[in-house]
Design a protein around this motif. Structure first.
Motif, mmCIF file in Angstrom:
data_model
loop_
_atom_site.group_PDB
_atom_site.id
_atom_site.type_symbol
_atom_site.label_atom_id
_atom_site.label_comp_id
_atom_site.label_asym_id
_atom_site.label_seq_id
_atom_site.Cartn_x
_atom_site.Cartn_y
_atom_site.Cartn_z
ATOM 1 N N PHE A 1 33.339 53.250 -60.438
ATOM 2 C CA PHE A 1 34.002 51.961 -60.303
ATOM 3 C C PHE A 1 33.016 50.791 -60.244
ATOM 4 N N SER A 2 31.751 51.041 -60.497
ATOM 5 C CA SER A 2 30.682 50.023 -60.484
ATOM 6 C C SER A 2 30.684 49.214 -59.183
ATOM 7 N N ILE A 3 30.782 49.908 -58.076
ATOM 8 C CA ILE A 3 30.777 49.250 -56.767
ATOM 9 C C ILE A 3 29.332 48.988 -56.384
ATOM 10 N N ARG A 4 29.008 47.706 -56.187
ATOM 11 C CA ARG A 4 27.620 47.328 -55.908
ATOM 12 C C ARG A 4 27.467 46.596 -54.582
ATOM 13 N N HIS A 5 28.484 46.548 -53.774
ATOM 14 C CA HIS A 5 28.439 45.809 -52.519
ATOM 15 C C HIS A 5 27.786 46.653 -51.431
ATOM 16 N N ILE A 6 26.909 46.037 -50.668
ATOM 17 C CA ILE A 6 26.158 46.755 -49.635
ATOM 18 C C ILE A 6 27.071 47.306 -48.552
ATOM 19 N N LEU A 7 28.177 46.613 -48.264
ATOM 20 C CA LEU A 7 29.090 47.069 -47.221
ATOM 21 C C LEU A 7 29.740 48.407 -47.591
ATOM 22 N N ALA A 8 30.034 48.609 -48.865
ATOM 23 C CA ALA A 8 30.613 49.886 -49.299
ATOM 24 C C ALA A 8 29.635 51.031 -49.056
ATOM 25 N N TYR A 9 28.359 50.807 -49.325
ATOM 26 C CA TYR A 9 27.356 51.850 -49.098
ATOM 27 C C TYR A 9 27.158 52.102 -47.611
ATOM 28 N N ALA A 10 27.250 51.058 -46.792
ATOM 29 C CA ALA A 10 27.143 51.249 -45.346
ATOM 30 C C ALA A 10 28.332 52.054 -44.821
ATOM 31 N N ILE A 11 29.529 51.794 -45.344
ATOM 32 C CA ILE A 11 30.713 52.543 -44.904
ATOM 33 C C ILE A 11 30.616 53.990 -45.351
ATOM 34 N N PHE A 12 30.230 54.222 -46.618
ATOM 35 C CA PHE A 12 30.057 55.597 -47.090
ATOM 36 C C PHE A 12 28.989 56.326 -46.275
ATOM 37 N N GLY A 13 27.904 55.625 -45.927
ATOM 38 C CA GLY A 13 26.857 56.230 -45.111
ATOM 39 C C GLY A 13 27.346 56.572 -43.710
ATOM 40 N N ALA A 14 28.165 55.686 -43.131
ATOM 41 C CA ALA A 14 28.709 55.954 -41.806
ATOM 42 C C ALA A 14 29.620 57.183 -41.837
ATOM 43 N N LEU A 15 30.442 57.284 -42.868
ATOM 44 C CA LEU A 15 31.318 58.453 -42.990
ATOM 45 C C LEU A 15 30.512 59.733 -43.204
ATOM 46 N N ALA A 16 29.441 59.632 -43.988
ATOM 47 C CA ALA A 16 28.596 60.804 -44.211
ATOM 48 C C ALA A 16 27.886 61.208 -42.918
ATOM 49 N N GLY A 17 27.402 60.244 -42.163
ATOM 50 C CA GLY A 17 26.761 60.553 -40.885
ATOM 51 C C GLY A 17 27.727 61.183 -39.898
ATOM 52 N N LEU A 18 28.952 60.667 -39.841
ATOM 53 C CA LEU A 18 29.949 61.257 -38.961
ATOM 54 C C LEU A 18 30.306 62.674 -39.409
ATOM 55 N N GLY A 19 30.409 62.866 -40.722
ATOM 56 C CA GLY A 19 30.694 64.206 -41.234
ATOM 57 C C GLY A 19 29.569 65.183 -40.933
ATOM 58 N N CYS A 20 28.328 64.729 -41.040
ATOM 59 C CA CYS A 20 27.190 65.596 -40.703
ATOM 60 C C CYS A 20 27.201 65.966 -39.232
ATOM 61 N N TYR A 21 27.548 65.002 -38.375
ATOM 62 C CA TYR A 21 27.600 65.306 -36.947
ATOM 63 C C TYR A 21 28.718 66.300 -36.644
ATOM 64 N N LEU A 22 29.878 66.080 -37.220
ATOM 65 C CA LEU A 22 31.003 66.973 -36.945
ATOM 66 C C LEU A 22 30.781 68.363 -37.523
ATOM 67 N N ALA A 23 29.884 68.492 -38.497
ATOM 68 C CA ALA A 23 29.571 69.819 -39.035
ATOM 69 C C ALA A 23 28.818 70.667 -38.019
ATOM 70 N N PHE A 24 28.140 70.020 -37.076
ATOM 71 C CA PHE A 24 27.391 70.748 -36.047
ATOM 72 C C PHE A 24 28.235 71.096 -34.825
ATOM 73 N N ILE A 25 29.383 70.457 -34.674
ATOM 74 C CA ILE A 25 30.195 70.614 -33.468
ATOM 75 C C ILE A 25 31.199 71.745 -33.671
ATOM 76 N N PRO A 26 31.345 72.629 -32.673
ATOM 77 C CA PRO A 26 32.342 73.702 -32.802
ATOM 78 C C PRO A 26 33.765 73.140 -32.846
ATOM 79 N N PHE A 27 34.589 73.731 -33.697
ATOM 80 C CA PHE A 27 35.975 73.305 -33.864
ATOM 81 C C PHE A 27 36.891 74.425 -33.394
ATOM 82 N N ASP A 28 37.769 74.093 -32.453
ATOM 83 C CA ASP A 28 38.724 75.076 -31.939
ATOM 84 C C ASP A 28 39.985 75.015 -32.799
ATOM 85 N N THR A 29 40.260 76.109 -33.506
ATOM 86 C CA THR A 29 41.404 76.111 -34.420
ATOM 87 C C THR A 29 42.731 76.269 -33.698
ATOM 88 N N VAL A 30 42.702 76.725 -32.452
ATOM 89 C CA VAL A 30 43.947 76.884 -31.705
ATOM 90 C C VAL A 30 44.474 75.514 -31.263
#
Length: 160
Positions: free
Chosen positions: A75-104
């Protein structure tokens, strides 16, 4: 040819973003008492920074970053805020990958708020670093280059 150049730019941008995010995580989580004035970095510290950077490259941040790169390039997105938001989501996803998840109970167990904030902040900084290297020209490989010289002028005899 422009696509190959974009692939190299995205690759080096991703590498730099992962190492900067790794440095932020190492500084914030492992060495909070380190003084920024002296910034004594010995070989052990540098090895830990590289280790966390390679860990982010090896898979935890690879899929979120690949999705972000594909979306921003498509989509030719060149705005710095979009990259900061994507980075924040990636960082949160990386953190949650380390945390145990209770499926119950369908909840994460043992979330430490400071650690989540550090990972989100590292992701934001990684997104900004990626934007500095490759994101400012996202989608530029699809644009036609402008001619370096003007077309020749047509005379009246050639027009008929």
């Amino acid at each position: 040819m422009a696509v190959i150049g974009r692939l190299f730019a995205t690759f080096f941008g991703f590498l730099a973003a992962c190492f900067v995010a790794g440095a932020v995580v190492v500084y914030a989580l492992l060495f909070p008492e380190m003084d920024l004035q002296t910034l004594d970095l010995d070989n052990g510290t540098v090895n830990v920074i590289f280790g966390i950077g390679f860990m982010l490259i090896s898979g935890f941040a690879l899929l979120p970053a690949l999705i972000a790169v594909l979306v921003t390039e498509a989509f030719s997105i060149r705005h710095i805020l979009a990259y900061a938001i994507f980075g924040a989501l990636a960082g949160l996803g990386c953190y949650l990958a380390f945390i145990p998840f209770d499926t119950v109970t369908m909840t994460f167990e043992g979330i430490v708020r400071r650690h989540a904030e550090v990972m989100v902040g590292a992701g934001i900084l990684g997104g900004v670093v990626y934007w500095l290297i490759a994101g400012r020209n996202a989608g530029a490989w699809r644009e036609r280059p402008s001619p370096s010289f003007p077309p020749p002028a047509r005379s009246d005899s050639q027009a008929r």
